[in-house]
Design an enzyme around this catalytic site. Structure first.
Site, PDB file in Angstrom:
ATOM      1  CG  ASP A  70      41.190  37.718  -0.058  1.00  0.00           C
ATOM      2  OD1 ASP A  70      40.342  38.272  -0.402  1.00  0.00           O
ATOM      3  OD2 ASP A  70      41.662  37.697   1.101  1.00  0.00           O
ATOM      4  CB  CYS A 127      54.558  31.130   1.467  1.00  0.00           C
ATOM      5  SG  CYS A 127      54.424  31.830  -0.029  1.00  0.00           S
ATOM      6  CG  ASN A 173      58.166  34.507  -1.454  1.00  0.00           C
ATOM      7  OD1 ASN A 173      58.093  35.805  -1.594  1.00  0.00           O
ATOM      8  ND2 ASN A 173      57.799  33.695  -0.535  1.00  0.00           N
ATOM      9  CG  HIS A 206      43.865  41.852   1.514  1.00  0.00           C
ATOM     10  ND1 HIS A 206      45.547  42.154   1.338  1.00  0.00           N
ATOM     11  CD2 HIS A 206      44.058  41.049   2.713  1.00  0.00           C
ATOM     12  CE1 HIS A 206      46.089  41.621   2.157  1.00  0.00           C
ATOM     13  NE2 HIS A 206      45.502  41.013   3.043  1.00  0.00           N
ATOM     14  CB  THR A 213      44.075  33.689   0.584  1.00  0.00           C
ATOM     15  OG1 THR A 213      44.884  32.465   1.020  1.00  0.00           O
ATOM     16  CG2 THR A 213      42.973  33.377   0.149  1.00  0.00           C
ATOM     17  CD  GLU A 263      46.234  43.939  -1.786  1.00  0.00           C
ATOM     18  OE1 GLU A 263      46.156  42.642  -2.228  1.00  0.00           O
ATOM     19  OE2 GLU A 263      46.093  43.983  -0.437  1.00  0.00           O
ATOM     20  NE  ARG A 281      50.976  40.841   2.735  1.00  0.00           N
ATOM     21  CZ  ARG A 281      49.789  40.377   3.792  1.00  0.00           C
ATOM     22  NH1 ARG A 281      48.730  39.624   3.322  1.00  0.00           N
ATOM     23  NH2 ARG A 281      49.727  40.828   4.945  1.00  0.00           N
TER      24      ARG A 281
HETATM   25  P1  NAI Z   1      53.004  31.603   9.226  1.00  0.00           P
HETATM   26  O1  NAI Z   1      54.338  32.425   9.455  1.00  0.00           O
HETATM   27  O2  NAI Z   1      52.729  30.860  10.277  1.00  0.00           O
HETATM   28  O3  NAI Z   1      53.539  30.502   8.088  1.00  0.00           O
HETATM   29  C1  NAI Z   1      54.106  30.833   6.875  1.00  0.00           C
HETATM   30  C2  NAI Z   1      54.818  29.458   6.136  1.00  0.00           C
HETATM   31  O4  NAI Z   1      55.257  29.806   5.027  1.00  0.00           O
HETATM   32  C3  NAI Z   1      55.825  29.227   6.960  1.00  0.00           C
HETATM   33  O5  NAI Z   1      55.652  27.631   7.202  1.00  0.00           O
HETATM   34  C4  NAI Z   1      57.025  29.387   6.077  1.00  0.00           C
HETATM   35  O6  NAI Z   1      58.165  28.255   6.280  1.00  0.00           O
HETATM   36  C5  NAI Z   1      56.579  29.216   4.822  1.00  0.00           C
HETATM   37  N1  NAI Z   1      57.457  29.892   3.786  1.00  0.00           N
HETATM   38  C6  NAI Z   1      58.247  30.967   3.832  1.00  0.00           C
HETATM   39  N2  NAI Z   1      58.555  31.179   2.502  1.00  0.00           N
HETATM   40  C7  NAI Z   1      58.053  30.219   1.570  1.00  0.00           C
HETATM   41  C8  NAI Z   1      58.425  30.017   0.333  1.00  0.00           C
HETATM   42  N3  NAI Z   1      59.063  30.756  -0.449  1.00  0.00           N
HETATM   43  N4  NAI Z   1      57.547  28.679  -0.148  1.00  0.00           N
HETATM   44  C9  NAI Z   1      56.721  28.415   0.707  1.00  0.00           C
HETATM   45  N5  NAI Z   1      56.551  28.474   1.823  1.00  0.00           N
HETATM   46  C10 NAI Z   1      57.434  29.347   2.431  1.00  0.00           C
HETATM   47  O7  NAI Z   1      52.259  32.628   8.555  1.00  0.00           O
HETATM   48  P2  NAI Z   1      50.616  32.495   8.366  1.00  0.00           P
HETATM   49  O8  NAI Z   1      49.843  32.977   9.581  1.00  0.00           O
HETATM   50  O9  NAI Z   1      50.229  31.063   7.807  1.00  0.00           O
HETATM   51  O10 NAI Z   1      50.159  33.318   7.109  1.00  0.00           O
HETATM   52  C11 NAI Z   1      50.849  33.254   5.672  1.00  0.00           C
HETATM   53  C12 NAI Z   1      50.566  34.527   5.011  1.00  0.00           C
HETATM   54  O11 NAI Z   1      49.146  34.692   4.815  1.00  0.00           O
HETATM   55  C13 NAI Z   1      51.012  35.871   5.687  1.00  0.00           C
HETATM   56  O12 NAI Z   1      52.467  36.024   5.376  1.00  0.00           O
HETATM   57  C14 NAI Z   1      50.357  36.715   4.883  1.00  0.00           C
HETATM   58  O13 NAI Z   1      51.015  37.441   3.771  1.00  0.00           O
HETATM   59  C15 NAI Z   1      49.093  36.222   4.611  1.00  0.00           C
HETATM   60  N6  NAI Z   1      47.907  36.579   5.152  1.00  0.00           N
HETATM   61  C16 NAI Z   1      46.492  36.875   4.437  1.00  0.00           C
HETATM   62  C17 NAI Z   1      45.683  37.241   4.781  1.00  0.00           C
HETATM   63  C18 NAI Z   1      44.295  37.878   4.099  1.00  0.00           C
HETATM   64  O14 NAI Z   1      43.397  38.338   4.563  1.00  0.00           O
HETATM   65  N7  NAI Z   1      44.157  37.273   2.551  1.00  0.00           N
HETATM   66  C19 NAI Z   1      45.349  37.519   6.369  1.00  0.00           C
HETATM   67  C20 NAI Z   1      46.516  37.077   7.078  1.00  0.00           C
HETATM   68  C21 NAI Z   1      47.817  36.701   6.398  1.00  0.00           C
END
Ligand code: NAI
Length: 326
Positions: free
Chosen positions: A255, A202, A208, A292, A229, A260, A231
């Site tokens: 990750d 998320c 959160n 990351h 993975t 970081e 934040r």
């Molecule tokens: P997305 O926007 O498609 O999905 C996020 C989901 O989390 C949504 O369904 C939303 O309703 C839900 N959500 C929001 N607040 C929440 C909470 N408090 N508890 C539970 N669920 C909650 O985003 P996506 O593309 O799936 O990415 C998710 C996260 O992954 C990004 O925001 C980013 O922080 C992280 N990320 C990490 C990367 C890495 O290299 N490690 C790369 C890309 C993204």
């Protein structure tokens, strides 16, 4: 359009240079992250292009706006590091790359999970030293285990598909649950109590921060595994370390890490690190830390370049911004 790209590495430049001939933008690649001291380096540009550990706060936005920057084109999906309110007040548009390869991050979380539960990090080192003993390398099956997926957006859903392939039971918590076959939604407390593996997918929001903290860690099953993975700020690292020291968890794979910035993406092998919590976590046999790296696949890097430059092109042409964050 003149673009100043902050926090760039050779692999960023490689993929942007591959795509940019389609647009012909004037791109300045800087290694420095964007912050109060470096914002001035964008002078003369129309667009800044920051990454995940850039600090795009009020002061930085004011400097950028004063220098005539009109667009903040994030090269990431997450935007927790941008003061959107201030950007709107200074009439700066903000765009991002909402999806580049959700598979990349989901697959990385499973790479970390499998490494941890089958103790690959130890096996790899042993056989390189011709130590073929198996003692202490006992792992556990993923088949039949319950994975708790926190956030069933693009990445969370890819992770759920992978988990199905392993024959895992899938629980999920999301404030906006969807009808997804094979996923049982629950509230956060139920998920924490029932999952053998808890994996975060998320975004980090103001509501959160430290979702995983001393209190939630107490609810988690003994010998569960935590994967982050998403934040770093979602997990209270001190509390996680305590739970690991007390042997309440089987392990953790990170990750991302809340502090970081300034450490990840850089080579600190000569200096060491000053962050004792991170150093202690890295020293633990049942913790894996990657820098990351979840997004770092060829497919994702290419998609990031394509979407970022398309976002900027839309802005240049005065078209509606498909990926604007408001
Ligand atoms: P997305 O926007 O498609 O999905 C996020 C989901 O989390 C949504 O369904 C939303 O309703 C839900 N959500 C929001 N607040 C929440 C909470 N408090 N508890 C539970 N669920 C909650 O985003 P996506 O593309 O799936 O990415 C998710 C996260 O992954 C990004 O925001 C980013 O922080 C992280 N990320 C990490 C990367 C890495 O290299 N490690 C790369 C890309 C993204």
């Amino acid at each position: 359009m003149k673009i100043t790209m902050f926090d760039t590495k050779p692999y960023d430049k490689k993929y942007f240079e591959e795509v940019n001939p389609n647009y012909g933008f004037d791109i300045k690649y800087l290694e420095s992250t964007l912050g109060e001291n470096s914002a001035i380096m964008a002078k003369g540009s129309d667009v800044v292009c920051p990454f995940v550990n850039c600090n795009v706060d009020k002061k930085v936005i004011d400097i950028l706006a004063d220098e005539g920057i009109r667009l903040i084109a994030m090269r990431s999906a997450g935007f927790n590091n941008v003061d959107l309110k201030r950007a709107a007040e200074r009439v700066l548009k903000v765009v991002r790359v909402p999806a580049y390869s959700p598979h990349a991050v989901a697959e990385h979380s499973f790479a970390m999970l499998l490494t941890l539960v089958r103790k690959m990090q130890h096996a790899y080192v042993r056989t390189r030293e011709f130590n073929f003993s198996l003692s202490g390398l006992e792992g556990f099956d993923l088949y039949g285990k319950t994975i708790g997926i926190i956030g069933t957006g693009k990445i969370g859903r890819c992770a759920a598909d992978i988990a199905k392939g392993f024959g895992m039971h899938i629980m999920a918590y999301d404030p906006y649950p969807q009808q997804i076959e094979g996923i049982e939604y629950a509230n956060l407390e139920q998920l924490l109590k029932k999952s053998d593996i808890i994996s975060l997918y998320c975004p980090l929001t103001k509501d959160n921060r430290h979702l995983i903290n001393a209190e939630s860690l107490k609810m988690i099953k003994k010998n569960a595994v935590i994967i982050n993975t998403s934040r770093g700020g979602l997990v209270n690292s001190e509390d996680l370390l305590e739970a690991l020291k007390e042997k309440r968890l089987a392990g953790a794979a990170l990750d991302v890490y809340e502090e970081e910035a300034g450490i990840f993406f850089t080579d600190q092998s000569n200096e060491g690190i000053e962050d004792d919590t991170l150093a202690r976590l890295i020293s633990m046999p049942n913790v894996i830390v990657t820098s990351h790296q979840g997004y770092l696949t060829e497919e994702a890097l290419r998609a990031i370049s394509e979407t970022t430059l398309k976002n900027i092109s839309e802005f240049e042409q005065g078209l509606p911004l498909s990926n604007e964050i408001k």
